[in-house]
Scaffold this motif. Structure first.
Motif, PDB file in Angstrom:
ATOM      1  N   LYS A 111      -7.549   3.548  -0.273  1.00 44.27           N
ATOM      2  CA  LYS A 111      -7.498   2.260   0.419  1.00 44.27           C
ATOM      3  C   LYS A 111      -6.317   1.404  -0.024  1.00 44.27           C
ATOM      4  O   LYS A 111      -6.021   0.387   0.596  1.00 44.27           O
ATOM      5  N   LEU A 112      -5.678   1.791  -1.106  1.00 46.19           N
ATOM      6  CA  LEU A 112      -4.605   0.971  -1.652  1.00 46.19           C
ATOM      7  C   LEU A 112      -3.245   1.428  -1.141  1.00 46.19           C
ATOM      8  O   LEU A 112      -2.810   2.544  -1.441  1.00 46.19           O
ATOM      9  N   PRO A 113      -2.534   0.600  -0.400  1.00 42.76           N
ATOM     10  CA  PRO A 113      -1.172   0.934   0.022  1.00 42.76           C
ATOM     11  C   PRO A 113      -0.184   0.647  -1.104  1.00 42.76           C
ATOM     12  O   PRO A 113      -0.552   0.132  -2.162  1.00 42.76           O
ATOM     13  N   ALA A 114       1.081   0.983  -0.866  1.00 38.40           N
ATOM     14  CA  ALA A 114       2.121   0.615  -1.819  1.00 38.40           C
ATOM     15  C   ALA A 114       2.194  -0.911  -1.918  1.00 38.40           C
ATOM     16  O   ALA A 114       1.875  -1.627  -0.972  1.00 38.40           O
ATOM     17  N   LEU A 115       2.583  -1.401  -3.083  1.00 43.56           N
ATOM     18  CA  LEU A 115       2.641  -2.846  -3.306  1.00 43.56           C
ATOM     19  C   LEU A 115       3.595  -3.479  -2.297  1.00 43.56           C
ATOM     20  O   LEU A 115       4.761  -3.117  -2.208  1.00 43.56           O
ATOM     21  N   SER A 116       3.090  -4.422  -1.540  1.00 44.19           N
ATOM     22  CA  SER A 116       3.866  -4.975  -0.435  1.00 44.19           C
ATOM     23  C   SER A 116       4.727  -6.147  -0.888  1.00 44.19           C
ATOM     24  O   SER A 116       4.434  -6.823  -1.879  1.00 44.19           O
ATOM     25  N   ALA A 117       5.785  -6.396  -0.125  1.00 41.60           N
ATOM     26  CA  ALA A 117       6.649  -7.553  -0.388  1.00 41.60           C
ATOM     27  C   ALA A 117       5.863  -8.855  -0.226  1.00 41.60           C
ATOM     28  O   ALA A 117       6.131  -9.848  -0.909  1.00 41.60           O
ATOM     29  N   ARG A 118       4.875  -8.834   0.651  1.00 39.69           N
ATOM     30  CA  ARG A 118       4.076 -10.035   0.867  1.00 39.69           C
ATOM     31  C   ARG A 118       3.288 -10.406  -0.390  1.00 39.69           C
ATOM     32  O   ARG A 118       3.190 -11.582  -0.756  1.00 39.69           O
ATOM     33  N   THR A 119       2.743  -9.391  -1.050  1.00 34.08           N
ATOM     34  CA  THR A 119       2.008  -9.655  -2.290  1.00 34.08           C
ATOM     35  C   THR A 119       2.933 -10.197  -3.366  1.00 34.08           C
ATOM     36  O   THR A 119       2.611 -11.157  -4.068  1.00 34.08           O
ATOM     37  N   LEU A 120       4.097  -9.582  -3.507  1.00 37.91           N
ATOM     38  CA  LEU A 120       5.056 -10.058  -4.504  1.00 37.91           C
ATOM     39  C   LEU A 120       5.524 -11.471  -4.193  1.00 37.91           C
ATOM     40  O   LEU A 120       5.759 -12.275  -5.106  1.00 37.91           O
ATOM     41  N   ALA A 121       5.635 -11.796  -2.922  1.00 36.10           N
ATOM     42  CA  ALA A 121       6.084 -13.139  -2.536  1.00 36.10           C
ATOM     43  C   ALA A 121       5.042 -14.199  -2.863  1.00 36.10           C
ATOM     44  O   ALA A 121       5.380 -15.371  -3.055  1.00 36.10           O
ATOM     45  N   GLU A 150     -10.208 -13.778 -14.521  1.00 33.82           N
ATOM     46  CA  GLU A 150     -10.252 -15.045 -13.797  1.00 33.82           C
ATOM     47  C   GLU A 150      -9.006 -15.885 -14.088  1.00 33.82           C
ATOM     48  O   GLU A 150      -8.379 -16.446 -13.176  1.00 33.82           O
ATOM     49  N   ARG A 151      -8.628 -15.973 -15.349  1.00 29.83           N
ATOM     50  CA  ARG A 151      -7.413 -16.716 -15.706  1.00 29.83           C
ATOM     51  C   ARG A 151      -6.168 -16.046 -15.142  1.00 29.83           C
ATOM     52  O   ARG A 151      -5.211 -16.713 -14.751  1.00 29.83           O
ATOM     53  N   ALA A 152      -6.178 -14.710 -15.117  1.00 30.98           N
ATOM     54  CA  ALA A 152      -5.027 -13.986 -14.570  1.00 30.98           C
ATOM     55  C   ALA A 152      -4.847 -14.290 -13.085  1.00 30.98           C
ATOM     56  O   ALA A 152      -3.717 -14.458 -12.606  1.00 30.98           O
ATOM     57  N   ALA A 153      -5.954 -14.358 -12.351  1.00 32.01           N
ATOM     58  CA  ALA A 153      -5.860 -14.673 -10.921  1.00 32.01           C
ATOM     59  C   ALA A 153      -5.215 -16.037 -10.711  1.00 32.01           C
ATOM     60  O   ALA A 153      -4.387 -16.223  -9.805  1.00 32.01           O
ATOM     61  N   GLN A 154      -5.565 -16.988 -11.562  1.00 35.88           N
ATOM     62  CA  GLN A 154      -4.969 -18.320 -11.466  1.00 35.88           C
ATOM     63  C   GLN A 154      -3.510 -18.303 -11.897  1.00 35.88           C
ATOM     64  O   GLN A 154      -2.645 -18.940 -11.277  1.00 35.88           O
ATOM     65  N   ALA A 155      -3.205 -17.543 -12.974  1.00 34.29           N
ATOM     66  CA  ALA A 155      -1.846 -17.521 -13.518  1.00 34.29           C
ATOM     67  C   ALA A 155      -0.857 -16.847 -12.578  1.00 34.29           C
ATOM     68  O   ALA A 155       0.305 -17.266 -12.475  1.00 34.29           O
ATOM     69  N   TYR A 156      -1.288 -15.798 -11.883  1.00 32.30           N
ATOM     70  CA  TYR A 156      -0.370 -15.037 -11.037  1.00 32.30           C
ATOM     71  C   TYR A 156      -0.373 -15.507  -9.578  1.00 32.30           C
ATOM     72  O   TYR A 156       0.668 -15.477  -8.915  1.00 32.30           O
ATOM     73  N   PHE A 157      -1.541 -15.911  -9.077  1.00 33.22           N
ATOM     74  CA  PHE A 157      -1.619 -16.224  -7.649  1.00 33.22           C
ATOM     75  C   PHE A 157      -2.187 -17.610  -7.352  1.00 33.22           C
ATOM     76  O   PHE A 157      -2.210 -18.031  -6.202  1.00 33.22           O
ATOM     77  N   GLY A 158      -2.669 -18.308  -8.380  1.00 31.70           N
ATOM     78  CA  GLY A 158      -3.196 -19.643  -8.168  1.00 31.70           C
ATOM     79  C   GLY A 158      -4.478 -19.687  -7.372  1.00 31.70           C
ATOM     80  O   GLY A 158      -4.758 -20.685  -6.695  1.00 31.70           O
ATOM     81  N   GLU A 176      -5.312  -5.475  -2.870  1.00 33.55           N
ATOM     82  CA  GLU A 176      -4.037  -5.085  -3.472  1.00 33.55           C
ATOM     83  C   GLU A 176      -3.715  -5.958  -4.682  1.00 33.55           C
ATOM     84  O   GLU A 176      -3.300  -5.471  -5.740  1.00 33.55           O
ATOM     85  N   GLU A 177      -3.910  -7.272  -4.539  1.00 32.31           N
ATOM     86  CA  GLU A 177      -3.659  -8.190  -5.654  1.00 32.31           C
ATOM     87  C   GLU A 177      -4.640  -7.937  -6.787  1.00 32.31           C
ATOM     88  O   GLU A 177      -4.261  -7.966  -7.969  1.00 32.31           O
ATOM     89  N   LEU A 178      -5.878  -7.675  -6.443  1.00 33.12           N
ATOM     90  CA  LEU A 178      -6.894  -7.394  -7.448  1.00 33.12           C
ATOM     91  C   LEU A 178      -6.552  -6.123  -8.221  1.00 33.12           C
ATOM     92  O   LEU A 178      -6.643  -6.079  -9.456  1.00 33.12           O
ATOM     93  N   PRO A 207      10.453  -6.923 -10.227  1.00 31.73           N
ATOM     94  CA  PRO A 207       9.649  -6.476  -9.080  1.00 31.73           C
ATOM     95  C   PRO A 207       9.801  -4.995  -8.743  1.00 31.73           C
ATOM     96  O   PRO A 207       8.826  -4.328  -8.417  1.00 31.73           O
ATOM     97  N   GLU A 208      11.028  -4.459  -8.803  1.00 29.43           N
ATOM     98  CA  GLU A 208      11.216  -3.057  -8.421  1.00 29.43           C
ATOM     99  C   GLU A 208      10.592  -2.113  -9.440  1.00 29.43           C
ATOM    100  O   GLU A 208       9.923  -1.141  -9.075  1.00 29.43           O
ATOM    101  N   ALA A 209      10.822  -2.384 -10.727  1.00 36.25           N
ATOM    102  CA  ALA A 209      10.213  -1.553 -11.768  1.00 36.25           C
ATOM    103  C   ALA A 209       8.696  -1.655 -11.711  1.00 36.25           C
ATOM    104  O   ALA A 209       7.977  -0.663 -11.886  1.00 36.25           O
ATOM    105  N   PHE A 210       8.215  -2.855 -11.426  1.00 35.19           N
ATOM    106  CA  PHE A 210       6.778  -3.052 -11.325  1.00 35.19           C
ATOM    107  C   PHE A 210       6.212  -2.300 -10.126  1.00 35.19           C
ATOM    108  O   PHE A 210       5.154  -1.668 -10.206  1.00 35.19           O
ATOM    109  N   ARG A 211       6.925  -2.336  -9.016  1.00 36.41           N
ATOM    110  CA  ARG A 211       6.458  -1.653  -7.809  1.00 36.41           C
ATOM    111  C   ARG A 211       6.344  -0.141  -8.057  1.00 36.41           C
ATOM    112  O   ARG A 211       5.373   0.489  -7.637  1.00 36.41           O
ATOM    113  N   LEU A 212       7.328   0.433  -8.752  1.00 36.92           N
ATOM    114  CA  LEU A 212       7.286   1.865  -9.051  1.00 36.92           C
ATOM    115  C   LEU A 212       6.130   2.203  -9.982  1.00 36.92           C
ATOM    116  O   LEU A 212       5.419   3.201  -9.787  1.00 36.92           O
TER     117      LEU A 212
END
Length: 262
Positions: free
Chosen positions: A241-251, A185-193, A202-204, A223-228
């Motif tokens: 069901k999980l696609p590659a980590l999208s730029a939208r999620t990182l943004a 729960e705290r992580a969701a707030q810390a990373y995505f508010g 994907e975020e989950l 971001p690139e190392a994390f994406r890999l």
């Protein structure tokens, strides 16, 4: 006749060894259980089924329903023999535990860490509630001696007292997700508010994988190392069901001050 008698002796010896080991494990369990509080710490909240499912997948559960077997001293002894035989069969090759045992193991680790912190706080209490530095050191040493017995008792007790879903809640609520956030729960707030319920799948998945599969990288700073790392981790958990980590999620990530070597 001689061969038959020999086999009887061998069979009797094996039965005696197994019985003795069961009694030894039962005694060790009673001793370890005596050091545990009557009520174990509880998770702070219930998490969505999707979060539990993703944790289950990281443990190798795949598409199977989340579950955990109930253990006692006899079944725990059986696990010891089973693990030993698998180890010998694979010539010492390391192996991951079954998904349900991995869940019980992670739960018992998390509970034990919480209990250790409580005891350390008591040992380090002011002189009015403690005695001396020497006694503090002795208390910590005794804790280390009892560590194995307590860990085994916690493993068995967690499997018996909590359903698998509750264990998953405890693991999710106890993980270190970075950014000084203990718990999903705290992580969701810390990373995505946002709250956990507002995260995309994907975020989950990104957050659930952080403690054990993504090497402590912060997705904003690398971001690139994390994406890999994310792509490799999701291939291993069997979730189509999980696609590659999208730029939208990182943004959507909340920015932080990155260290110079990030």
């Amino acid at each position: 006749m001689a061969l038959g008698n020999f086999l009887k002796w061998v069979g009797g010896g094996i039965v005696a060894i197994v019985a003795a080991l069961c009694l030894l494990v039962q005694g060790a369990y009673w001793y370890g259980a005596s050091m545990l509080p009557q009520r174990l710490p509880q998770p702070g909240r219930e998490y969505p089924a999707a979060a539990r499912e993703l944790l289950w997948r990281t443990l190798g559960g795949g598409d199977a329903a989340i579950s955990a077997r109930r253990l006692n001293a006899f079944s725990y002894t059986g696990l010891i023999f089973e693990t030993l035989l698998l180890y010998l069969d694979r010539h010492g090759e390391s192996m991951l535990p079954a998904a349900d045992l991995g869940l019980v193991e992670q739960t018992s680790f998390a509970v034990r860490d919480g209990l250790v912190e409580i005891r350390r706080a008591r040992v380090a209490a002011p002189a009015s509630t403690s005695t001396s530095t020497g006694s503090n050191a002795a208390a910590l040493q005794q804790m280390s001696y009892d560590h194995g017995f307590e860990s085994m008792a916690l493993f068995i007790r967690a499997s018996r007292e909590w359903p698998a879903e509750r264990m998953a809640d405890f693991v999710l609520d106890s993980g270190d997700y970075g950014r000084d956030s203990a718990g999903l729960e705290r992580a969701a707030q810390a990373y995505f508010g946002v709250t956990v319920e507002q995260l995309t799948r994907e975020e989950l998945a990104m957050l659930v994988l952080l403690p054990s599969h993504l090497g402590g990288r912060d997705p904003h700073c690398a971001p690139e190392a994390f994406r890999l790392a994310y792509a490799e981790a999701t291939q291993g958990i069997g979730d189509s069901k999980l696609p590659a980590l999208s730029a939208r999620t990182l943004a959507r990530l909340k920015p932080i001050a990155c260290p110079p070597d990030a």
